[in-house]
Write a protein that holds these residues in place. Sequence first.
Motif, PDB file in Angstrom:
ATOM      1  N   ASN A  72       0.809  -1.377   0.165  1.00 23.87           N
ATOM      2  CA  ASN A  72      -0.038   0.192   0.018  1.00 23.87           C
ATOM      3  C   ASN A  72       0.936   1.169  -0.266  1.00 23.87           C
ATOM      4  O   ASN A  72       0.450   1.989  -0.384  1.00 23.87           O
ATOM      5  N   ASP A  82      -5.666  -4.648   0.404  1.00 21.99           N
ATOM      6  CA  ASP A  82      -5.574  -3.750  -0.032  1.00 21.99           C
ATOM      7  C   ASP A  82      -4.320  -3.887  -1.055  1.00 21.99           C
ATOM      8  O   ASP A  82      -3.609  -2.983  -1.392  1.00 21.99           O
ATOM      9  N   ARG A 131      -7.171   0.767  -4.825  1.00 20.47           N
ATOM     10  CA  ARG A 131      -8.442   2.294  -4.958  1.00 20.47           C
ATOM     11  C   ARG A 131      -7.889   3.271  -5.820  1.00 20.47           C
ATOM     12  O   ARG A 131      -7.041   4.307  -5.781  1.00 20.47           O
TER      13      ARG A 131
END
Lengths: 198, 491, 585
Positions: free
Chosen positions: C329, C576, C581
């Motif tokens: 991430n 994740d 995203r």
Amino acid sequence: MSMREVKVCLLGEAGVGKSSIAHRFVMDSFNEKQESTIGAAFMSKTVKYNTQTVKFQMWDTAGQEKYKGLAPMYYRGASAAIVVYDITSFNTYNVVKDWVRDVRDTCDTEDFILIIVGNKVDVEEKRNVPRETAEKYCVSMGAHLFECSALSGKNVFEIFEKIAENLPSENPMLHHKRDTINIRPPIKEKKKECCKTQ
Amino acid sequence: MEESPAEVMNFCIFNTELGLKEGLEHEKIMYFYGLSTQTTLKKFTTTTTGASNGITQLELDGQIKQIGLAEAMIQFSSTFSDDGCHFIHTKKTRQVIYNPEPNYIMKLTVSVPSLVNPPDPGNPFYMEDSVQDSLLDAIIKQSYTFFTFFNRSYTEIFTQCGVEGLKECLSDFYDKFWSSVSISNLSLLNLFQGIVFLPLGKNPFLRVHSFVSCIEASFPIIKYTVFCYSYRMVWCSLEQKYMRIVYRYLTDFLMPACFDDSSSSYKPKALGKMKPSSQWGSISGRSTSTSIRGNMQSGYIIGPNNIKDIEQHISTERVYIMVDDCLKTFYFVVYHAYNITLCLFLESEDPPLHKFYQQLHQCLSAELATLAQELNENSTSSSSDAQYKFLYCNNMNLAVKSTLHSVSYPYEFQASNELMRLLADMHDDFECSKHGEIFIRTRDDTWVVGRRSDQREFFVVLYYKNATLMNVHEEIRKITNEQFTNVFFVD
Amino acid sequence: MATNGPHRSGNTNQSSRLSRPTRIFSKQTSEDANNETNNTPDKPRTMTTALYGRFDLEECDEGVKINHVWDSESGLPTSRLINEKRPISPSAARRDSHWLAQQASFSIDPDMDSDVALMEDILGETQSIKHSPDPLEEISQERPQLDSPNQLFPIPTEESQEEPITETLSSSSNFRNIEKELKLNKKNVFILSESGKPIYSRYGDEDHAVHLFGIMQAFIAFVEDNKDELLYFSTDTHNFVFVHKGPLILVCIANTYEYPDQIRLQMNMLYNQIISQITNTQLNRVFQEYRNFDLRRWLTDRFLSSLIELMDEDPSYLLQAIRCIPMNNTLRENINSTIIQAGNKNKKVLFTLLIANTRLIAYVRHKSYKLGPSDILLLFNMVHSTTSFKNSENWTPVCLPDFDNRGYMYAHISYVNETSAMYLILLSTNREAFFDLKETHTTIVEKLNSHGYLQKIEKSIRYADYTMPQIKVPEVRHFIFKNFRLNQYTMPLYGPPYVDEKERERLYGQYLYLNHNLYKPTRPAKIIYTVGPKETLFAWIHKEFEWYAVFDPLISKPSAVDAINKLCRWMKNTKDELFLRPATY
């Protein structure tokens, strides 16, 4: 030593070898399976010519009809245009005139360098466009004629030498401005003064 | 939201060898049922039309176009595939093509059900997957099987009776067939074409056996006998292929037409006009045998209407059965008394005489009353309060057992239409993918389980809320043990 | 914004698109019967003979008739059209075709030049309309203004350059060769115009299968004449799927594991890929004005062929979801902030995508706009289909149909360096923004490089694929997991026994089966558990995800359920890394 940026656009019918000429000049390589250009490709190469360093920034445009409408954008700000045809196909030569007309309409300055290039001289035996025909036309249009082969490399670099040779003497003011921009760290390609042309 | 059901729009049989010349395409048409207008889907209210009598040029053009499209698609598909075009899906229709004999092509067109949304009635939603190809395929094939059972093959009729003879035969048979088929009522049962056997103990079974032997001995003209009790098969001396035809004919068409009790909520639309006796055979136009009302009465369903009326003309029914590689014809008689239906196949050159019918009636009416009593006591009714419904089919002996359908006609579904269709989907999967077991949890949390092992298929619908895969797995194990102690499924 | 010049807008309103496709079934209406122009003018041909004739491969003559049929649809030289400035009425078209047929040759009209000039006049007017203002100043608008297509691609002026139709006739033996070939292909795809003009054939030269195109058009027209729509027909082995969308007909003939509804989805993707090249507006307009337009001149076949190939095996298209490169991430955030910083400098970038092959590394979007997965997949395919984006920076107009099918965006597409599989796509609505985007590109690459992120990404790409043993759920042979909210999916490498191509294809067929059953319109499933001879299959649809998994055929249900739970936990812990995203400017 001064560095000049020259904007050049490669024009011509689909499949005549515009991208191959560009690749030959920029990377000195030839790809048998060169695929047709999508939209337009932008490439640059810096060469030394006499005392000058000339940075060629080339728009290699797609010859396909559907992208024809994009072409005027690439002419803008260009110092030179290379209109390419295939010496083995008379049709591609005929289309050259349309391109030349387009270019003249858009970039009709005194200093503009127009070069007409017959590619694929490596297959001389299939030639369909006599050199004399093209020559006569070039003279009438005030253009330079080259016959080259992107495959063998013959005469490709000469085209760009010709452009460098014919560059007008620089406007000192403008040049100065350019220099200051160019001093920035060596980015591969720098932003050009594109907005000026808008 | 209003749902329009799937209906037969048209059905045609054509001969690809005929009408080859331009302008003579109509000669191809052997039979056409339903209307074909340029704006199809317009609901047809008219009765059936034969191909040749009294139809307008426009209608004929419509029929020719139907056939032309089918032929074109068959041809086109052969460019890419080794088999011909089988199913055609359009937004509003479904078509199935069947090529039963060389040069003969049958095509059935069915309307796709649509959902009309009241705020936007002009733009209905067509539920393409509510019409299932395999069910239509089953019904068109069944129609052909029945036809040949009563009439022989198209080619044979054509050779013997000519074009007009064939057209007449087809018209007699298919007019009635399609007007009594309800497409939306087709289900897995039609795919299996199975037989529901009456579970019987050894003694009552032997009683039936000896009864049949006795009848056959008393009337040597009787070659084969089929004995059904309350829509269920008890005894059959025909070979399996014909047992299936006779059973499905009795239960899907003949008995429903005779005992259409108005209490049933579902009624095939054309059934009111149907003539219960002899409606499938080559000879038409007999009137209802009024003596049979309710299942407790006795009399001939196919045979003389009124046994006491000696003067009456008795029209007969003939069927064609292969015996030792040779097609033989039999007179077909159906007798019904006290929930018992008896089909008799008579081997005779000439039609049976009135005397025969009378003697047979006397013999039967006496015996059947006691036999029926005995069978009634012995047959157990299965409880239906369970939280599950199932359907079992053994493709080896064609035995079917189902709590997903009501016992007798009209076999109302005991589960939602969607679930019934899901079961048919599962069967299709078993057919083409060799899957052995399928568990599906629907979006409304019903579990549907299908299993196949060897030739047996078993489907269960479980109404347990919030059951997990493991719960269902356990439950299926229990049900299998309960219902089929003697049948083994590979786990 | 007005896209039509005054001259032509009048035209388009009146001309009917699919005016009378049924004309080849000449006996259909009395009007048609009167207008008969076929070789046998006094003898009406019925639809059936029209179709039958076409199949008669022995009779080469029939092939000629077909072409006449197309002729009569609209085979008109542009010059006449422009001069007369009228919609193509069927009868007029017929007259014209008659006139055309009488011409000994189809050579260029001598009057052509002056008409071209006239045409350019018209175009001149449309081109003088200025392009849209900068979209970023108009965020309040629902959608940014895109360049209208006709500014870029003027309506063609050389309609009569079309090759003489007589040349497309092949000898009957040629027909047969083509057909033999077609039978060998597992999946044929044809695209044609409503008037039956070939546009694309996946295999072979579409001109050689010209008769087949005519028949396909006839099928569509016949069914539509009954106010219905042909969806597909099938044999026991093949599905023949028809999609009539806009002015195009897409036909897929497949002997594959795919279900017709899945093929339909693919044909819609193909349609979108065409739209991506010329916009919906332009596509409709060109066919409104020239029913016989040869669209091939505007299409890059490679995009279509490549897309068909990808759709054959890449689950992205089936799921309408993107696959990412897994990475930690922090690295993702670093990449995003680099992209955002560079983009914020000139504010001309609407979307930036960092991609390796056909997998997404980073996606930054303008806070008011979103790209749907189908548009992103089209971009993937575009770059995947060609090598011509290598070794140069590229600037091309592209229409993203899901975003806005009416106009163009401009894409700066360039690899991060000569050796990498990683490339950046920067999208802007400003067609002059090349140099701005070029600078943004350069800045992004430079920053990524100088912070060492580029190296880290390259490493992530190398380790992007994982195997089932690696994630310690050995009971599961393979799975596909789609995250609904992010429209992304993840799956492990195909391990044994799916290393063999045939087996992998079969496995994909099992996924298709599960997908089909999950999404049956009137009886969708929530959970499917199927025991087959070669594997046990599992599918599960949930409001957050859609999941497919494959086990050993002999696995017991408790172990399968156990394995699914294990996989769930793993998915939760690594989501994740697996999914990205999107960040916003």
